[in-house]
Design an enzyme around this catalytic site. Structure first.
Site, PDB file in Angstrom:
ATOM      1  N   ASN A 209       7.679  -4.062 -11.568  1.00 25.33           N
ATOM      2  CA  ASN A 209       9.094  -4.241 -11.048  1.00 25.33           C
ATOM      3  C   ASN A 209       9.028  -4.577  -9.918  1.00 25.33           C
ATOM      4  O   ASN A 209       7.970  -4.801  -9.117  1.00 25.33           O
ATOM      5  CB  ASN A 209       9.592  -2.896 -11.474  1.00 25.33           C
ATOM      6  CG  ASN A 209       9.082  -1.675 -10.746  1.00 25.33           C
ATOM      7  OD1 ASN A 209       8.709  -1.697  -9.397  1.00 25.33           O
ATOM      8  ND2 ASN A 209       8.491  -0.699 -11.370  1.00 25.33           N
ATOM      9  N   ASP A 279       6.841   2.206 -16.709  1.00 26.93           N
ATOM     10  CA  ASP A 279       7.100   2.966 -17.835  1.00 26.93           C
ATOM     11  C   ASP A 279       6.106   2.727 -18.934  1.00 26.93           C
ATOM     12  O   ASP A 279       5.593   3.561 -19.812  1.00 26.93           O
ATOM     13  CB  ASP A 279       8.364   3.323 -18.375  1.00 26.93           C
ATOM     14  CG  ASP A 279       9.049   4.176 -17.328  1.00 26.93           C
ATOM     15  OD1 ASP A 279       8.657   5.124 -16.693  1.00 26.93           O
ATOM     16  OD2 ASP A 279      10.141   3.842 -17.152  1.00 26.93           O
ATOM     17  N   LYS A 289      -8.490 -14.244 -19.348  1.00 31.00           N
ATOM     18  CA  LYS A 289      -7.056 -14.833 -19.376  1.00 31.00           C
ATOM     19  C   LYS A 289      -6.812 -15.275 -20.916  1.00 31.00           C
ATOM     20  O   LYS A 289      -7.578 -15.987 -21.458  1.00 31.00           O
ATOM     21  CB  LYS A 289      -6.883 -15.970 -18.471  1.00 31.00           C
ATOM     22  CG  LYS A 289      -5.517 -16.391 -18.270  1.00 31.00           C
ATOM     23  CD  LYS A 289      -5.507 -17.624 -17.252  1.00 31.00           C
ATOM     24  CE  LYS A 289      -3.996 -18.016 -17.216  1.00 31.00           C
ATOM     25  NZ  LYS A 289      -3.863 -19.328 -16.938  1.00 31.00           N
ATOM     26  N   PHE A 324      12.471  10.343  -7.474  1.00 34.37           N
ATOM     27  CA  PHE A 324      13.676   9.663  -7.407  1.00 34.37           C
ATOM     28  C   PHE A 324      14.346   9.254  -8.722  1.00 34.37           C
ATOM     29  O   PHE A 324      13.507   9.153  -9.906  1.00 34.37           O
ATOM     30  CB  PHE A 324      13.258   8.376  -6.784  1.00 34.37           C
ATOM     31  CG  PHE A 324      13.163   8.415  -5.140  1.00 34.37           C
ATOM     32  CD1 PHE A 324      12.470   9.378  -4.581  1.00 34.37           C
ATOM     33  CD2 PHE A 324      14.204   7.801  -4.528  1.00 34.37           C
ATOM     34  CE1 PHE A 324      12.371   9.354  -2.928  1.00 34.37           C
ATOM     35  CE2 PHE A 324      14.443   7.965  -2.988  1.00 34.37           C
ATOM     36  CZ  PHE A 324      13.285   8.665  -2.387  1.00 34.37           C
ATOM     37  N   LYS A 338      16.704  14.374 -15.234  1.00 38.27           N
ATOM     38  CA  LYS A 338      15.501  14.167 -14.824  1.00 38.27           C
ATOM     39  C   LYS A 338      14.774  15.197 -13.867  1.00 38.27           C
ATOM     40  O   LYS A 338      13.848  15.951 -13.877  1.00 38.27           O
ATOM     41  CB  LYS A 338      15.251  12.921 -13.957  1.00 38.27           C
ATOM     42  CG  LYS A 338      15.374  11.532 -14.935  1.00 38.27           C
ATOM     43  CD  LYS A 338      15.302  10.394 -14.176  1.00 38.27           C
ATOM     44  CE  LYS A 338      15.565   9.163 -15.063  1.00 38.27           C
ATOM     45  NZ  LYS A 338      15.640   7.992 -14.408  1.00 38.27           N
ATOM     46  N   LYS A 342      11.718  17.311 -15.259  1.00 38.54           N
ATOM     47  CA  LYS A 342      10.465  17.182 -14.530  1.00 38.54           C
ATOM     48  C   LYS A 342      10.175  18.402 -13.926  1.00 38.54           C
ATOM     49  O   LYS A 342       9.370  18.474 -13.062  1.00 38.54           O
ATOM     50  CB  LYS A 342      10.367  15.812 -13.928  1.00 38.54           C
ATOM     51  CG  LYS A 342      10.661  14.579 -14.641  1.00 38.54           C
ATOM     52  CD  LYS A 342      10.636  13.334 -14.100  1.00 38.54           C
ATOM     53  CE  LYS A 342      10.921  12.261 -14.871  1.00 38.54           C
ATOM     54  NZ  LYS A 342      10.202  10.978 -14.848  1.00 38.54           N
TER      55      LYS A 342
END
Ligand code: CTP
Length: 403
Positions: A209, A279, A289, A324, A338, A342
C-alpha cells in the site's frame, strides 16, 4: 537536577561562544559534569582555559585530540555522554553535521555519540535564513536532533533578525527537560511500527500500500525527544533511517513485523502500531519471477496475514497499546469497533477520503479515541504535531495507570 549527568558541551566559532561559559556554569550549578569540546575557530573567541577552569575538566579542542585521554574511567566521551549540546552551533558545524563530515573532535564526536543531541544555532540572520542552512537543520531535525531555535534580535554584526543564540535560561531549561524531564515516557520502552508491509508473489512482485512511514517515524522521534527508549520497526520506506539513539529494525512482511514485535512486546511500556500492515498475502510465493510467456496466471489466491495488533491485544499486560484506523467510511464507528476488537487503549482514526489526511502526505487529520470512547478531534496538522498530540494522550494514560 542534573546530578550524575554527563554533558558534552560543543562550542563552535561564533561571537556567541562567550555565552557558552554561562551555559556551562548553569549546567554545573545544577550538578552536571560537563566536558567542553571546542572547534579550532571557537578557541579564537574564548580560551579553552576559561572552560577548563569553569568545568574542572580538561577542554577538548583542536584536530583529533585523543578524546579518551580525558576520561578518568577510560571510557570514550561519546559512549559516556548523556547529552551532546552544541551551543553556539555555527552554519559551518551545522553543515558538517548534516553532511556527516568528521574533521575535528566535535564533528567526530557528533557522529559517534549515542545520546540525544541538541543544537542551539547562532549566526547572522541572513545566514540563518539561507536555504542551505535551513535544509541542513531540517536534515538534522528529521534525524531526531533537537534544534533550539535562535531568537529574533540584534546580532553582534549590528543586523537584526532571527539568529541570536536562544536565551541561556531557555537552553538550560531544555537540557533539564530532556535529561530529567517529568515526561512519564522517560526511560520507558516505546515500540513504534511504521510504513507498509510487502507480501511477495514472486521475487519482484508484491502486494502493498502507499504508506510513506512518515507518521510512525514522527512518533518515534517525538517519543525519543521525550526521553523514551525507542524501537522503530518499519516496513520499506524511502525515509532516511533515524540514526540518533533510536533502535531501528527494518522488516518487509507482516510476519517479519510480528516476529519483531513478539521479541520486543514484553519489555515495552507502550506500543504504537502506525504501520499499514498489508492484510492479504499470496498463498504461494514463486521462487523465480513468474514469466508471462510460460504462465497461465490469471488470478492470485490470497490468504490473510496475521492481525498483529489483535495478537498483541491478547498478550497485553500493562502495556499501553495504540492503533491506527485507516477508514474511508463510517470512520468513528469502524475505529471504535477496532479499539474494542483489538483490546486497545487508544485508536487514532483517519478518514482517507479527506484532503490532507492519510498515508503519503506530510499532514494528517486524526481523531484520537480512548477506551472510554472519549473523542479528541484534531484539525489538519503536520504529522509531527499529530505525533506530539498522540504522545500527550499516552502520557496522560501512563500517569493514570502508574501515577
Ligand atoms: N494491523 C495489524 N495487523 C494487520 C492489519 C492491521 O496490526 N494485519 C493494525 C494496523 O497497524 C492498525 C490497526 O491494526 O494500527 C488497524 O488497521 P486497519 O488497516 O485500519 O484495519 P484492519 O484491522 O486491517 O481492518 P480493515 O482493513 O478491514 O479496515
Amino acid at each position: 537536577m542534573l546530578t550524575q549527568k554527563e554533558i558534552v558541551l560543543g562550542v563552535a566559532g561564533s561571537i556567541a561562544a562567550y555565552k557558552a561559559a554561562e551555559i556551562l556554569r548553569g549546567l554545573c550549578r545544577l550538578g552536571a559534569r560537563v566536558t567542553v569540546v571546542m572547534t579550532r575557530n571557537a578557541t579564537k573567541f574564548v580560551s579553552p582555559l576559561t572552560f577548563q577552569t569553569l568545568s574542572g575538566q580538561k577542554t577538548v579542542c583542536g584536530l583529533f585530540d585523543p578524546v579518551e585521554e580525558f576520561k578518568p574511567e577510560h571510557i570514550a566521551l561519546a559512549q559516556k555522554a548523556d547529552l551532546l549540546l552544541v551551543a553556539p552551533a555555527t552554519a559551518n558545524v551545522i553543515g558538517k553535521f548534516a553532511a556527516g563530515i568528521a574533521d575535528d573532535s566535535l564533528t567526530s564526536l557528533f557522529l559517534s555519540v549515542r545520546s540525544p543531541i541538541m543544537l542551539a544555532p547562532a549566526m547572522n540572520p541572513a545566514m540563518y535564513a539561507n536555504p542551505f542552512v535551513q535544509r541542513n537543520l531540517r536534515i538534522l531535525a528529521d534525524e531526531g536532533v533537537v534544534i533550539i531555535e535562535p531568537e529574533v534580535g540584534e546580532v553582534a554584526c549590528g543586523e537584526s533578525g532571527k539568529g541570536r543564540l536562544a536565551p541561556i535560561e531557555d537552553i538550560i531549561n531544555q537540557v533539564v527537560e530532556i535529561l530529567s524531564g517529568k515526561s512519564p515516557l522517560r526511560q520507558r520502552k516505546v515500540v513504534v511500527t511504521a510504513g507498509p508491509t510487502r507480501e511477495y508473489l514472486d521475487p519482484v512482485r508484491y502486494l502493498s500500500n502507499g504508506s510513506s512511514g512518515k507518521m510512525g517515524f514522527a512518533l518515534a522521534k517525538a517519543a525519543f525527544r521525550r526521553g523514551a527508549k525507542v524501537t522503530l520497526i518499519s516496513g520499506p520506506t524511502s525515509l532516511p533511517r533515524p540514526s540518533v539513539g533510536i533502535e531501528y529494525i527494518p522488516v518487509v512482511t507482516a510476519s517479519e513485523m510480528m516476529q519483531a514485535l513478539d521479541e520486543h512486546f514484553s519489555s515495552s511500556s507502550v506500543v504504537i502500531m502506525a504501520a499499514a500492515v498489508c492484510d492479504f498475502k499470496p498463498v504461494c510465493r514463486a521462487s523465480q519471477k513468474i514469466k508471462k510467456s510460460s504462465s497461465s496466471l490469471t488470478s492470485i489466491e490470497l490468504e490473510t496475514t496475521p492481525d498483529i495488533l489483535k495478537h498483541l491485544g491478547r498478550m497485553k499486560k500493562d502495556q499501553i497499546l495504540v492503533g491506527f484506523a485507516a477508514e474511508t467510511e463510517n470512520v468513528e464507528a469502524n475505529a471504535l469497533a477496532k479499539l474494542q476488537e483489538k483490546n486497545l487503549d487508544l485508536i487514532c482514526s483517519n478518514d482517507l477520503t479527506q484532503k490532507g489526511a492519510g498515508f503519503e502526505g506530510d499532514t494528517n487529520i486524526v481523531t484520537i479515541i480512548d477506551a472510554h470512547r472519549k473523542l479528541l478531534h484534531l484539525p489538519l496538522m503536520s504529522k509531527e504535531k499529530v505525533a506530539e498530540k498522540i504522545l500527550d494522550k499516552i502520557e496522560q494514560l501512563l500517569i493514570e495507570r502508574f501515577g
